[in-house]
Scaffold this active site. Sequence first.
Site, PDB file in Angstrom:
ATOM      1  N   GLU A 249       0.879  -1.176   0.000  1.00 47.90           N
ATOM      2  CA  GLU A 249       0.000   0.000   0.000  1.00 47.90           C
ATOM      3  C   GLU A 249       0.908   1.214   0.000  1.00 47.90           C
ATOM      4  O   GLU A 249       1.683   1.420   0.938  1.00 47.90           O
ATOM      5  CB  GLU A 249      -0.920   0.006   1.222  1.00 47.90           C
ATOM      6  CG  GLU A 249      -1.888   1.172   1.223  1.00 47.90           C
ATOM      7  CD  GLU A 249      -2.524   1.419   2.581  1.00 47.90           C
ATOM      8  OE1 GLU A 249      -2.702   2.607   2.933  1.00 47.90           O
ATOM      9  OE2 GLU A 249      -2.817   0.442   3.284  1.00 47.90           O
ATOM     10  N   CYS A 286      -3.751   7.451   5.279  1.00 49.51           N
ATOM     11  CA  CYS A 286      -3.625   7.057   3.876  1.00 49.51           C
ATOM     12  C   CYS A 286      -4.891   7.383   3.085  1.00 49.51           C
ATOM     13  O   CYS A 286      -4.854   7.457   1.857  1.00 49.51           O
ATOM     14  CB  CYS A 286      -3.313   5.575   3.762  1.00 49.51           C
ATOM     15  SG  CYS A 286      -4.408   4.509   4.711  1.00 49.51           S
TER      16      CYS A 286
END
Length: 510
Positions: A249, A286
């Site tokens: 990620e 994020c």
Amino acid sequence: MRAEDHDQGMDPSTGQPVGAPVGHTPIEEVDRLCRAAATAAPALAAFSPPDRAALLRALGAALEAHRDEVVALADRETGLGAARLAGELTRCVVQFELFAAALEEGSILEAVLDPADPSARPAPRPDLRRMLLPLGPVAVFAASNFPLAFSVPGGDTASALAAGCPVIVKAHPGHPALSVLCARIVADALAAAGAPAGSFALVHGVEAGRALVVHPAVTAVGFTGSVAGGRALFDLAAGRPDPIPFYGELGSLNPVVVTAGALARRAEAVVAGFVGSFTLGAGQFCTKPGLLLLPAGHGLTGALADAAGAVAVGPLLNARIRDAYLAETEALAALPGVRTISPGPAPDGAGYRVAPRLFAVGAADLVARADRLLEECFGPAALVVEYADRAELDKVFAALPGGLTATVHAELPAEAELARHLVAHCVARSGRVIWDGWPTGVAVTWAMQHGGPWPATTGSVHTSVGVTAVRRFQRPVAYQNLPQELLPPELRDGNPLGIVRRVDGVLGLA
């Protein structure tokens, strides 16, 4: 001890050291830990789903028992606040319990039985039975911004252990003491619950991390971090003599588009929601909405400036992130076509404090300078993109990189056709599409998708949050015409474990 040979925790509020330095792991020790994990892998894989569930419940209980100690140390090393970190620890506990329940239910094993059928067309069919098995030892790279939920006791560790894989965590240098504490809690709980020796370990240092990725015993990698760091490790994983999956990620802009209809009905709520979301956790989520797409002539510049200027964010996690934030926002402000909405006054106090910064740009300028304007800025900064019409929106979406999320604010039924069009754009560009809300906050559930097209993740077909995150660390194996005593219990006649299975095409408990 030389600075390059250890990690040192720092209090972001003061910039002062926390605890003793933690030495980097020698490559020889990495090798020993990987070989121990390889030895543990068959024994851990042999644990039945209920026994594996018991291990996970023991981990959740151990974290809960050390709650006060863990939260206090996490706050000292990250400055994220006791309330936020207590919630993050609860998420870890709930995550272990959710995976345990999923193992007991059994569908994450995807057991499928197709009995022999001599009358099948176009040819007689043998007895086929298939299920998902653990890959083997997994390397997990901890993240800085979630020192619990995406670190030592976080989702990658939980999902790999749920799959039946030993785990070796590469600690993040931003919270080394917390990593040591959590690793001790996890290792002790696993040992007390009967897990084989070598089921869990922790390493420190950049070179130790690289050694993990290329070690022959490691079968997969979970990573949360920067695009540059993730890409370098991704290439290492792909360049091995035996390439392995790398689940990274990396970066995400998480665009939010607001239509004229939504703006007319709830402009005040849009301002409050957006500013609250992009400054949450000092902009270090994020899922921070880094882009707000507003109709040209929106009239919200003053309200956005006031709202952003009124937010006092906490310190950033470390000096490196602070320095990068200051450099990136200054460079952004200097680009042609970019206007500063909220300049971000100099914050008071010591440590790694910064002020929120908000900028604006026209859609045409964004598309023309997409290579520079569509880069993620980690921290409390965001960009308002002003579009003239649907055609300009289409051009903006065509320029956007892949992301974790994309959000639409529109009015129904008046803008139904436009809303469908925008949702289709969002589906093409992200893993989670949000309606009339904000992307920060990720629920740990069966349905959650936390992943998206590059550069959000290296593999958009998987998620790093939710029950199906376990699928990253499993592989399918089919058994043809094996005697009952040689089959795994999950695939034997009579369903001795009582798990959910698909038998002759029908899903149930048969």
